[in-house]
Structures are given as C-alpha cells and as structure tokens.
Write an enzyme that holds these catalytic residues in place. Sequence first.
Site, mmCIF file in Angstrom:
data_model
loop_
_atom_site.group_PDB
_atom_site.id
_atom_site.type_symbol
_atom_site.label_atom_id
_atom_site.label_comp_id
_atom_site.label_asym_id
_atom_site.label_seq_id
_atom_site.Cartn_x
_atom_site.Cartn_y
_atom_site.Cartn_z
ATOM 1 N N VAL A 1 0.951 -1.015 0.160
ATOM 2 C CA VAL A 1 -0.185 0.134 0.136
ATOM 3 C C VAL A 1 0.974 1.405 -0.161
ATOM 4 O O VAL A 1 1.472 1.058 0.726
ATOM 5 C CB VAL A 1 -1.370 -0.136 1.168
ATOM 6 C CG1 VAL A 1 -0.475 0.238 2.868
ATOM 7 C CG2 VAL A 1 -1.917 0.983 0.777
ATOM 8 N N LYS A 2 0.366 2.216 -0.581
ATOM 9 C CA LYS A 2 0.868 3.886 -0.855
ATOM 10 C C LYS A 2 -0.168 4.823 -0.329
ATOM 11 O O LYS A 2 -1.080 4.566 -0.526
ATOM 12 C CB LYS A 2 1.226 4.028 -2.193
ATOM 13 C CG LYS A 2 1.771 5.717 -2.386
ATOM 14 C CD LYS A 2 2.273 5.402 -4.067
ATOM 15 C CE LYS A 2 2.166 7.021 -4.297
ATOM 16 N NZ LYS A 2 2.487 6.994 -5.383
#
Length: 267
Positions: free
Chosen positions: A178-179
């Site tokens: 996840v960013k």
Amino acid sequence: MQELNMDWGMKNRYHSVFNEKSGRTIFFAVDHGYFMGPTTGLEDMHKAIHPAIDYADALMLTRGALRNAVDPKLKKPISLRVSSGTSILNEDLLHEGISVGIEEAVRMNAAFVAFSVMVGTPASERDTILEFSKMVDAAERYGIPTLGVVAVGRGLDRDARYLSLATRMVGELGARLVKTYYCENFERVIETSLIPVVIAGGKKIPEKDALQMARDALDAGAIGVDMGRNVFQADDPVAMMRALAKLVHEDGSVEDAYAYYQELKGR
C-alpha cells in the site's frame, strides 16, 4: 508473513522491487500525466525518467509512458498504473475505474499493478472500491501483486485516523503493498495495516523536508518511499534520488543525505 500466501511467480515479482541489502524500496513515480497532463518536470518524459531511475528500485508509470519514453533494455521492475477515469479539471477528482486490463499488464511485463482507491468521497468511493477489487481478482489470477494507492479527496484530512482507515481497507481488499501519505502519529497507520507500507511523496516540498519526511516514515515502520514530484521537480532530480537512496538503503541521517544532495547538485 503475507508472502506465505503467494505462489512463486508473485513472490518473484514482489521481491523484485526491494533492495537486497536493505530490504527497503524506492519507487520512482512518474505516472502523474494520466490526470495532470504535462505537469512541471514531466514535459519531456524520457528526460524525467533517465538517469534518475538508475538509483531507484522500481518505476511507476502509465503504459503510454512506458512504451514511448522508456528503453526496453531497462532492468528495473515496473509498477503499471491501471486505474484512471477523470482529469485534474474534473471537480470529482480521481473517480477511477479499471483503464488497463490485466492482459495488457502481462504484455507490459509489469511487476506490480497500481490502482488508486478513494475512501470517504461520496461520489466515487463505492465505484473505486469495487473496481479495485476486480483488479485485485484479475492480478491474483496472473500472479501479479497489486499496489493499492490511497488517494485523498478534496476536503478530507490526511490524519492518522483517516489514513489508518484507508490503508487498512486497501489491505483488507487484497492489495499486497500500500502507498499512503505520511502524517503525525504515523505509527498508528503502520500498526493497523495488514500489509507493508510505502509513503507517497505528495506535493513538492523543499528537498531537506522531503528527506526528513522519508526518514520519519522509515523510523515509524514504512518499508520504503514512492516519490515523484519531490524528485522530478527537485533542483537536481538525479542528486535527489541518490540522496534518497543513501537515506533509505544506507540508513543515513537527514543531515548526511542532504549534505550528499548538496554535494552532487549541479554536477
């Protein structure tokens, strides 16, 4: 470890974006043009990408930029942008769906597929979540990990409460990485995430401030950074990328990394 739930091909793609010595990663994001057009620093895509990409671990961009601005001899893994739907001119910013099919991602030899997820925006939340879930299903069938990108809509606070919610949702929906954005009390975002976290660079800030943000995120438990504007809009993008590498992979201090940037700048 989520890795136990991966087949060999997905493990291989997943690990390709991480530095063998540090175990961390630097994604170089140059995918902004899919909704911002020729934004500052990306007018000439080839110039923006090369040679800064030499010092990053992975390249995040669109299929058009990959085909037209990147040497196919490049050995860096690709995180392919597969979502879009609106431009910066639209009031409902980033109302996104699947815009690149999984077969195209396979043809482009993508190591990751990247998809922006809107959480908390009435007009687009449901659509982007369902479309994201479809992409995760497709990518899993082909052994390609999904990078879920937390996209913050207008009027929403980038605080630990919101980012913990959005980051956790992305993991629950099946992303492998996840960013998300850095915030105060970022430790909570890390602690409540099901999957490893890289931070987004966000808007351009002074180089030393960007390095400080990266250092703080790593200290809080992030596994790397995914930066774009704070590299390609820097006074010297190559020097900035090399300074980031010193900080991320050599565990350097902000002072050492910034001094290194100043030393390299303009060479």
